[in-house]
Scaffold this motif. Structure first.
Motif, short mmCIF file in Angstrom:
data_model
loop_
_atom_site.label_atom_id
_atom_site.label_comp_id
_atom_site.label_asym_id
_atom_site.label_seq_id
_atom_site.Cartn_x
_atom_site.Cartn_y
_atom_site.Cartn_z
N PHE A 95 0.83 -1.20 0.00
CA PHE A 95 0.00 0.00 0.00
C PHE A 95 0.86 1.25 0.00
O PHE A 95 1.88 1.32 0.69
CB PHE A 95 -0.90 0.03 1.24
CG PHE A 95 -2.02 -0.97 1.21
CD1 PHE A 95 -2.30 -1.71 0.08
CD2 PHE A 95 -2.83 -1.14 2.33
CE1 PHE A 95 -3.33 -2.62 0.05
CE2 PHE A 95 -3.88 -2.05 2.31
CZ PHE A 95 -4.12 -2.80 1.17
N ASP A 96 0.44 2.23 -0.76
CA ASP A 96 1.14 3.53 -0.77
C ASP A 96 0.91 4.26 0.55
O ASP A 96 -0.14 4.12 1.18
CB ASP A 96 0.61 4.38 -1.94
CG ASP A 96 1.43 5.65 -2.10
OD1 ASP A 96 0.97 6.69 -1.58
OD2 ASP A 96 2.49 5.60 -2.73
N LYS A 98 0.19 7.22 1.06
CA LYS A 98 -0.92 8.17 0.97
C LYS A 98 -2.23 7.50 0.52
O LYS A 98 -3.19 8.19 0.16
CB LYS A 98 -0.56 9.29 0.00
CG LYS A 98 0.64 10.12 0.46
CD LYS A 98 0.97 11.22 -0.54
CE LYS A 98 2.17 12.04 -0.08
NZ LYS A 98 2.52 13.11 -1.06
N SER A 99 -2.24 6.18 0.55
CA SER A 99 -3.42 5.44 0.09
C SER A 99 -4.62 5.73 0.99
O SER A 99 -4.58 5.50 2.21
CB SER A 99 -3.14 3.94 0.09
OG SER A 99 -4.33 3.21 -0.10
N ARG A 100 -5.70 6.22 0.40
CA ARG A 100 -6.91 6.48 1.17
C ARG A 100 -7.64 5.18 1.48
O ARG A 100 -8.41 5.10 2.44
CB ARG A 100 -7.82 7.45 0.40
CG ARG A 100 -7.17 8.81 0.16
CD ARG A 100 -8.14 9.84 -0.36
NE ARG A 100 -9.09 10.27 0.66
CZ ARG A 100 -8.81 11.18 1.59
NH1 ARG A 100 -7.60 11.73 1.66
NH2 ARG A 100 -9.72 11.54 2.47
N TYR A 101 -7.41 4.16 0.67
CA TYR A 101 -7.98 2.86 0.99
C TYR A 101 -7.37 2.32 2.28
O TYR A 101 -8.09 1.77 3.14
CB TYR A 101 -7.75 1.86 -0.14
CG TYR A 101 -8.31 0.48 0.17
CD1 TYR A 101 -9.66 0.21 -0.06
CD2 TYR A 101 -7.52 -0.51 0.71
CE1 TYR A 101 -10.20 -1.04 0.24
CE2 TYR A 101 -8.04 -1.76 1.03
CZ TYR A 101 -9.37 -2.01 0.79
OH TYR A 101 -9.89 -3.24 1.11
N ALA A 102 -6.05 2.48 2.42
CA ALA A 102 -5.38 2.03 3.65
C ALA A 102 -5.91 2.79 4.86
O ALA A 102 -6.15 2.21 5.92
CB ALA A 102 -3.87 2.23 3.52
N PRO A 170 -12.12 6.26 -0.28
CA PRO A 170 -10.99 5.40 -0.63
C PRO A 170 -11.01 5.01 -2.11
O PRO A 170 -12.08 4.80 -2.69
CB PRO A 170 -11.20 4.17 0.25
CG PRO A 170 -12.67 4.13 0.48
CD PRO A 170 -13.13 5.56 0.53
N GLU A 171 -9.83 4.95 -2.70
CA GLU A 171 -9.74 4.45 -4.07
C GLU A 171 -9.97 2.94 -4.04
O GLU A 171 -9.89 2.31 -2.98
CB GLU A 171 -8.37 4.77 -4.67
CG GLU A 171 -7.22 3.92 -4.15
CD GLU A 171 -6.66 4.40 -2.82
OE1 GLU A 171 -5.66 3.81 -2.35
OE2 GLU A 171 -7.23 5.35 -2.25
N PRO A 173 -8.32 -0.29 -5.12
CA PRO A 173 -7.10 -0.88 -5.70
C PRO A 173 -7.42 -2.13 -6.51
O PRO A 173 -8.39 -2.84 -6.24
CB PRO A 173 -6.25 -1.22 -4.48
CG PRO A 173 -7.21 -1.35 -3.35
CD PRO A 173 -8.34 -0.42 -3.65
#
Length: 331
Positions: A95-96, A98-102, A170-171, A173
């Protein structure tokens, strides 16, 4: 407060049925965690065909699972279990930062674990409130609590997921089939159920049944003999009077210390629970908090300690002349 009340009365809440119940429930919950039953349940949920490894479904199931599990066991233990799953996903799929999914995934665990209100076991405030209600002459049954609180819990869950969906945004992925394979492997790595898992599952299930039994028996009698007959049945009356949650909890927790699950390297019998492990699952701070809250609350309401009389005068003054505002501010 101890100086204003008798010493025995001040410390009596330590042995209050609420604390006895919570002590037994903590040991039972720790047994499920110790023997990895909770891990199996968590991975079985998120690796199910219904989820299919889809990112948004994984998010939903992790949030829902943490809320359900924290309703019957420690919030901290629940959080750690689902954090290990989320961390494994984050490492496996890189996960990045800056991941909004995380962000949404980890927030669903934090918020879900704090929504463990579906049963009275979920949070200590539930038990404290039930204690004071019972002192007023009312009884709140296990099933009755679930029936009343479930709509609030469901609305809270919906609100949580709406915030995650439309505020966190969240995006989605693209994991392909990797997530399902990862979760399935984690579940399969646990192997077949051990005897410790089976025993802890049996004890936990029996404890839940005993907690609900005083409410289920009258319903069953009403179903077969007609509405209104269950509450008057001698068996139902006896169960409500004698099968308290604390009795069931401490009885089933004690059973864990007596059920063998195998032998160690030295040939000594190993039991489903021992005291060295049990004290790791007992949240002594929580028990102290509840005992202190009950002690202070009892002292405040007691006429002997002085608080009860003051509260009576203060409340009556609200309907009197101009002194009511002053008393209200002081309270």
């Amino acid at each position: 407060m101890l100086f204003r009340s008798k010493l025995r009365e001040g410390f009596a809440p330590w042995a209050d049925p609420i604390n006895i119940f919570l002590l037994g429930a903590m040991i039972i919950a720790h047994a499920t965690s110790l023997h990895k039953l909770t891990d199996r349940l968590a991975y079985t949920m998120v690796a199910s065909p219904l989820v299919g490894g889809k990112p948004w479904r994984v998010l939903l199931l992790i949030g829902l699972g943490s809320a359900l599990m924290s309703s019957v066991m420690s919030h901290v233990a629940t959080t750690m279990i689902f954090l290990s799953i989320a961390t494994g996903l984050a490492q496996a799929f890189k996960f990045d930062d800056k991941s909004r999914y995380a962000q949404a995934l980890f927030l669903s665990i934090a918020w879900g674990s704090n929504l463990g209100i579906a049963t009275p076991v979920g949070t200590p405030p539930n038990l404290i409130a039930r204690n004071f209600v019972e002192k007023l002459g009312y009884r709140i049954g296990f099933m009755e609590w679930i029936y009343i609180v479930f709509p609030v819990w469901a609305l809270s869950m919906i609100a949580m997921f709406l915030v995650l969906k439309f505020v966190i945004k969240p995006e989605t992925p693209d994991w392909g089939k990797g997530s399902l394979e990862f979760l399935t492997k984690k579940r399969d790595d646990l192997g077949p159920m051990s005897r410790g898992e089976k025993v802890s599952a049996l004890v936990f299930g029996t404890a839940m049944l005993l907690w609900m039994l005083p409410d289920l028996v009258p319903l069953g009698i009403d179903l077969f003999q007609g509405a209104g007959t269950g509450a008057k049945n001698p068996v139902a009356i006896w169960l409500k009077a004698n099968l308290d949650w604390s009795v069931s909890a401490i009885f089933m927790a004690t059973a864990l210390f007596m059920i063998p699950i195998g032998k160690n390297k030295d040939g000594q019998t190993v039991y489903a629970m021992n005291w060295g492990e049990a004290i790791k699952g007992i949240e002594w701070g929580t028990l102290a908090l509840i005992a202190g809250a009950l002690s202070v609350g009892t002292a405040v309401a007691s006429n002997e300690a002085g608080g009860g009389k003051f509260m009576q005068v203060a409340i009556k003054s609200l309907s009197g002349d101009g002194s009511s505002n002053f008393v209200f501010v002081v309270i």
